[in-house]
Design an enzyme around this catalytic site. Structure first.
Site, PDB file in Angstrom:
ATOM      1  N   ASP A  33      -2.436 -29.816  -1.985  1.00 42.06           N
ATOM      2  CA  ASP A  33      -2.091 -30.995  -2.774  1.00 42.06           C
ATOM      3  C   ASP A  33      -3.373 -31.653  -3.270  1.00 42.06           C
ATOM      4  O   ASP A  33      -4.423 -31.542  -2.623  1.00 42.06           O
ATOM      5  CB  ASP A  33      -1.279 -31.985  -1.923  1.00 42.06           C
ATOM      6  CG  ASP A  33      -0.384 -32.888  -2.756  1.00 42.06           C
ATOM      7  OD1 ASP A  33       0.837 -32.700  -2.733  1.00 42.06           O
ATOM      8  OD2 ASP A  33      -0.917 -33.775  -3.460  1.00 42.06           O
ATOM      9  N   ASP A  61      -6.961 -28.544  -6.616  1.00 39.41           N
ATOM     10  CA  ASP A  61      -6.334 -28.550  -7.935  1.00 39.41           C
ATOM     11  C   ASP A  61      -6.006 -27.090  -8.249  1.00 39.41           C
ATOM     12  O   ASP A  61      -6.905 -26.237  -8.255  1.00 39.41           O
ATOM     13  CB  ASP A  61      -7.304 -29.132  -8.962  1.00 39.41           C
ATOM     14  CG  ASP A  61      -6.745 -29.181 -10.377  1.00 39.41           C
ATOM     15  OD1 ASP A  61      -5.788 -28.440 -10.677  1.00 39.41           O
ATOM     16  OD2 ASP A  61      -7.301 -29.943 -11.189  1.00 39.41           O
ATOM     17  N   TYR A 175       6.903 -28.393 -22.177  1.00 40.13           N
ATOM     18  CA  TYR A 175       7.369 -28.141 -20.807  1.00 40.13           C
ATOM     19  C   TYR A 175       8.352 -26.974 -20.771  1.00 40.13           C
ATOM     20  O   TYR A 175       8.242 -26.072 -19.932  1.00 40.13           O
ATOM     21  CB  TYR A 175       8.024 -29.411 -20.266  1.00 40.13           C
ATOM     22  CG  TYR A 175       8.620 -29.279 -18.895  1.00 40.13           C
ATOM     23  CD1 TYR A 175       7.819 -29.353 -17.752  1.00 40.13           C
ATOM     24  CD2 TYR A 175       9.991 -29.097 -18.729  1.00 40.13           C
ATOM     25  CE1 TYR A 175       8.364 -29.241 -16.492  1.00 40.13           C
ATOM     26  CE2 TYR A 175      10.544 -28.986 -17.463  1.00 40.13           C
ATOM     27  CZ  TYR A 175       9.729 -29.061 -16.348  1.00 40.13           C
ATOM     28  OH  TYR A 175      10.289 -28.950 -15.097  1.00 40.13           O
TER      29      TYR A 175
END
Length: 279
Positions: A33, A61, A175
């Protein structure tokens, strides 16, 4: 033999729900995370709830190749890669179109590239996609698909902008196209991993009641219409998506490879059969 699991986005939301299921099949669980505090707290919770499994936070990341190399080294040092739940990602209200492609598609390919050398018999991966591209859009264009199949090309963002056109700058369209790319990537990766005895699938959540989902719903009236068109007449829950993910990662799914599992309450079926409408 120590079995190792990796969950990206493991500090919260659907990633954390997936992590809660993995102690059944792994001995060590890495919660990847960006938020160190969130991942650390989640690791404490999971270690306390499942004393037989050690959970560790891993700050990274997923678009950073150096961080992914460190992740692969950590997994290798701990044992055998058994399960990967790649839940990290961003949605249309969270970034511009370039960042959406970078995190949701390029990041998926980078993670797979970093962990591929560790894949062995029994390794299973699930990548989070979305029902969005299953409702239509520019990803059905063969020219767009050709570009999507090479997400690690250096000029990928320029090529996808050219293939889709100006509409790609709409983050909802970006997206949808990026998640279509995840569907396609999983199929190609299944062919690459098969000879090692490893598997990969994707899950495509519908409208799910999570903080991120509520943020999207507040900015996109279509999501409310999708809920209304869902045959089960409700939103999904994060734990329901996690249960589907856990099945795909389990030995019970040992011959399930290269497919997408739609977890949408039947809304895509309703739309495609004309029983539901977004009007």
């Amino acid at each position: 033999m120590t079995n190792v699991g990796v969950v990206t986005g493991g500090g919260r939301g659907m990633g954390l729900e997936c992590a809660r299921r993995l102690p059944e099949i792994v001995d060590v669980l890495l919660l990847v995370d960006l938020d160190e505090a969130t991942a650390t707290e989640a690791a404490r919770e999971l270690s306390a709830a499942s004393p037989g499994t050690r959970a560790e936070p891993f700050v990274a990341d997923i678009t950073d190749t150096d961080a992914l190399a460190r992740l692969a080294d950590r997994v290798s040092g701990l044992g055998t890669l058994r399960a990967v739940a790649h839940a990290a990602g961003i949605s249309p209200t969270m970034a511009d179109w370039r960042r959406i492609f970078t995190v949701d598609l390029i990041g998926t390919a980078l993670l797979a590239e970093a962990l591929r050398p560790l894949a062995t018999t029994g390794t299973a991966t699930v990548c989070f996609a979305s029902m969005a591209p299953l409702l239509g859009g520019p990803a059905s264009d063969p020219a767009v698909q050709k570009v999507l199949d090479a997400p690690l090309e250096k000029d990928f963002l320029d090529r996808i902008r050219e293939a889709v056109g100006p509409a790609v700058e709409d983050t909802g369209i970006a997206y949808s196209v990026a998640k279509s790319g995840v569907h396609r990537f999983v199929r190609h990766e299944a062919v690459r991993l098969g000879p090692q005895g490893a598997r990969i699938c994707s899950v495509s959540p519908g409208v799910i009641d999570t903080p991120q989902g509520r943020q999207e719903a507040a900015n996109n009236p279509t999501l409310g219409k999708l809920t209304g068109a869902t045959p089960l007449a409700r939103e999904g829950r994060a734990e329901e998506v996690a249960a589907a993910t856990a099945f795909l990662l389990s030995d019970q799914a040992s011959f399930v490879n290269g497919i997408d599992l739609l977890v949408d309450g039947g809304v895509c079926a309703a739309i495609h059969t004309g029983a539901g409408s977004l009007r």
